[in-house]
Scaffold this motif. Structure first.
Motif, PDB file in Angstrom:
ATOM      1  N   VAL A  79       0.843  -1.201   0.000  1.00  0.00           N
ATOM      2  CA  VAL A  79       0.000   0.000   0.000  1.00  0.00           C
ATOM      3  C   VAL A  79       0.874   1.246   0.000  1.00  0.00           C
ATOM      4  CG1 VAL A  79      -1.858   1.207   1.169  1.00  0.00           C
ATOM      5  CG2 VAL A  79      -1.672  -1.255   1.376  1.00  0.00           C
ATOM      6  N   PRO A  81       0.434   5.640  -0.015  1.00  0.00           N
ATOM      7  CA  PRO A  81      -0.527   6.747   0.023  1.00  0.00           C
ATOM      8  C   PRO A  81      -0.711   7.313  -1.384  1.00  0.00           C
ATOM      9  CG  PRO A  81       1.159   7.004   1.703  1.00  0.00           C
ATOM     10  CD  PRO A  81       1.595   5.882   0.833  1.00  0.00           C
ATOM     11  N   ALA A  82      -1.944   7.741  -1.701  1.00  0.00           N
ATOM     12  CA  ALA A  82      -2.233   8.204  -3.058  1.00  0.00           C
ATOM     13  C   ALA A  82      -1.357   9.397  -3.433  1.00  0.00           C
ATOM     14  CB  ALA A  82      -3.706   8.585  -3.157  1.00  0.00           C
ATOM     15  N   ASP A  83      -1.037  10.226  -2.431  1.00  0.00           N
ATOM     16  CA  ASP A  83      -0.321  11.464  -2.722  1.00  0.00           C
ATOM     17  C   ASP A  83       1.194  11.295  -2.580  1.00  0.00           C
ATOM     18  OD1 ASP A  83      -0.757  13.986  -3.599  1.00  0.00           O
ATOM     19  OD2 ASP A  83      -0.554  14.888  -1.616  1.00  0.00           O
ATOM     20  N   ARG A  86       6.143   8.264  -5.280  1.00  0.00           N
ATOM     21  CA  ARG A  86       6.274   6.799  -5.325  1.00  0.00           C
ATOM     22  C   ARG A  86       7.723   6.320  -5.330  1.00  0.00           C
ATOM     23  NH1 ARG A  86       1.218   5.068  -6.282  1.00  0.00           N
ATOM     24  NH2 ARG A  86       1.898   2.922  -6.503  1.00  0.00           N
ATOM     25  N   GLU A 244       3.343   5.434   7.254  1.00  0.00           N
ATOM     26  CA  GLU A 244       2.630   5.049   6.038  1.00  0.00           C
ATOM     27  C   GLU A 244       3.130   3.737   5.449  1.00  0.00           C
ATOM     28  OE1 GLU A 244       0.022   6.294   5.044  1.00  0.00           O
ATOM     29  OE2 GLU A 244      -0.080   8.384   5.676  1.00  0.00           O
TER      30      GLU A 244
END
Lengths: 346, 164
Positions: A79, A81-83, A86, A244
């Protein structure tokens, strides 16, 4: 292991030898992390808190618990976080793990059992272990989470402050041994004499007692173990820069935490307790017994590290900085001065 | 081509790429991280020149201390996760001219000094010899530098201190 192999059969190509050495450290690193995690985190902490710890997995005292945890983490979904950023997010745990990985390469476990005996070995170990801060900052920033960023900033401030006493505490040992090679430092302790009596050598913990205490205190902070665990303080910051991370990436953080503890304990054992040397064992016997002796010394030092961790409450941020800058650094400079004077006098 | 030349080529190419990315990326943290690659490459070049101690000093000081402080400063003040358009300005041509001039100067100097002379393979220069030459031959410059750093340190404290 590898060095012994090269004397048995001299015609091993260097690529194969290098691969073998890398494989050996790659096996040792998770293994040592598992041992520390199981023995201290699970069993010792349980005993100090009058409970049993995991008892079922694997049958005997729950020895399989951590391996089971590891298998679970590898199966988990990756997983992000979308923001998050990467690439930086993915790279951060690797950098932390690699900075630990290379330290293993210079710690000698016997007269010939060392991956690479660099002439400036101890300096190399301290230099590459300082790279983990970059990984921590990357992890905290790329998570796009303010708790993670705060944790990373705390970690960086702490690691910068305690890097200095860590390096300065080692200077006393280097001055006394007259070399920066870890094998040379072991040799200096093995051949040393205490007022003309050389039966047990001269482990530097006797003459560099101040340096030993300074090194352990600074190492505790570098490892962000309690009482220096503000970067991952769960009651204030959830889990700091790790918040995260899940699955195998989080496993990397955990593994490198315990592997770094093992590596720093290994450096402390080599610098102050004589490393693989034990009186009366020499030559090939030292190559066989050396790893066991070193392992026993590392476990003794790790015991102290985790003993302190499970005993004391967390410092405040200002107390932490004050301890480094007002006490540890002046004291380590004084230690260098006194060592220098004594070195000239005797 | 020996393995050293191959290693030099790889390190130099990645350093140039990372250096270009330092100035072209629109993300200030990425720029700092590319700078890590560049300075790490410098350490790699020192290893190729058999200057082991200098190489690890480069890692400890430039990456372990200076860049960490740089990243720390950026993140403490303003570190947007995404590209920002204000990271560019219209001085790029001036910067290009200055860097081209610097390259010309350095290449010219090196060519003028060494010409077609073959540089001998570097001899291994250990920590002991380095310490000998610093504390015997270059003791006075060494102490002068340390005085300079001390003055800079005191100056920084004076500037940062506020007696309310």
């Amino acid at each position: 292991m590898t060095a012994a192999a090269s004397t048995l059969a001299l015609e091993i190509p260097w690529g194969v030898l290098l691969g073998a050495k890398v494989m050996i450290i790659l096996t040792l690193l998770p293994l040592t992390a598992l041992i520390l995690g199981y023995v201290f985190l699970m069993k010792m902490m349980a005993h100090m808190q009058s409970r049993l710890g995991p008892m079922d997995p694997g049958g005997f005292h729950g020895w399989f618990q951590l391996i089971g945890d590891g298998i679970k983490f590898i199966q988990k979904e990756d997983v992000m976080p979308a923001d998050a950023d990467r690439r930086v997010f993915a790279l951060a745990p690797m950098i932390i793990l690699i900075s630990t990985f290379v330290v293993y390469a210079v710690i000698p476990a016997g007269p010939r059992l060392v991956v690479e005996d660099l002439e400036v070995g101890i300096f190399f170990a301290l230099a590459v272990s300082s790279l983990s801060v970059i990984g921590v900052l990357m992890a905290g920033w790329a998570s796009s989470n303010k708790f993670a960023l705060l944790g990373a900033l705390r970690a960086a401030g702490q690691l910068i402050a305690y890097e200095l006493p860590l390096v300065l505490a080692v200077v006393g040992v280097i001055m006394q041994a007259g070399t920066m090679s870890l094998q040379g430092i072991v040799g200096a302790q093995a051949n040393g004499e205490i007022f003309g009596w050389g039966a047990v050598g001269n482990p530097f913990v006797l003459t560099q007692a101040v340096g030993f205490v300074l090194f352990l205190a600074a190492a505790q902070a570098e490892l962000t173990q309690t009482p220096f665990d503000m970067p991952v303080a769960e009651s204030e910051l959830v889990a700091g820069y790790q918040v995260e991370y899940t699955g195998f990436r989080w496993l990397f953080f955990q593994m490198s935490e315990y592997a770094t503890a093992f590596a720093l304990a290994g450096i402390a054992a080599t610098l102050f307790l004589g490393g693989w040397y034990v009186p009366g064992v020499e030559g090939t016997a030292a190559d066989v017994l050396g790893p066991l002796v070193l392992f026993a010394k590392i476990m003794a030092i790790s015991f102290v590290i985790f003993w302190v961790r499970f005993t004391y409450p967390r410092f405040r941020e200002d107390q932490l900085q004050a301890m480094a800058w007002k006490y540890l650094i002046p004291l380590s400079l004084l230690n260098i001065l006194v060592t220098g004077i004594l070195k000239v006098v005797f | 081509m020996g393995p050293q030349n191959v290693a030099f080529g790889v390190i130099a190419a990645s350093m140039v790429l990372a250096a270009v990315r330092v100035v072209t990326t629109r993300n200030v943290v990425h720029a700092a991280l590319y700078l890590v690659v560049v300075l790490g490459g410098v350490a790699g070049l020192y290893v190729l020149l058999a200057a082991e101690f200098v190489a690890w000093a480069q890692v400890l000081i430039y990456i372990g201390a200076i860049l960490v402080l740089l990243l720390f400063g950026i993140m403490l003040t303003r570190a947007p996760l995404h590209a920002s358009s204000e990271l560019d300005n219209d001085q790029r041509w001036a910067a290009a001219i200055v860097s081209l001039g610097l390259v010309g100067l350095l290449v010219g100097l090196l060519a003028d000094t060494f010409g077609r002379q073959r540089v001998r393979p570097a001899q291994v220069f250990g920590g002991g010899e380095l310490a000998d030459s610093i504390f015997n031959d270059f003791l006075v410059p060494f102490e002068v530098v340390s005085m300079l750093l001390l003055a800079a340190l005191i100056g920084a404290v004076v500037l940062a201190r506020r007696d309310d």
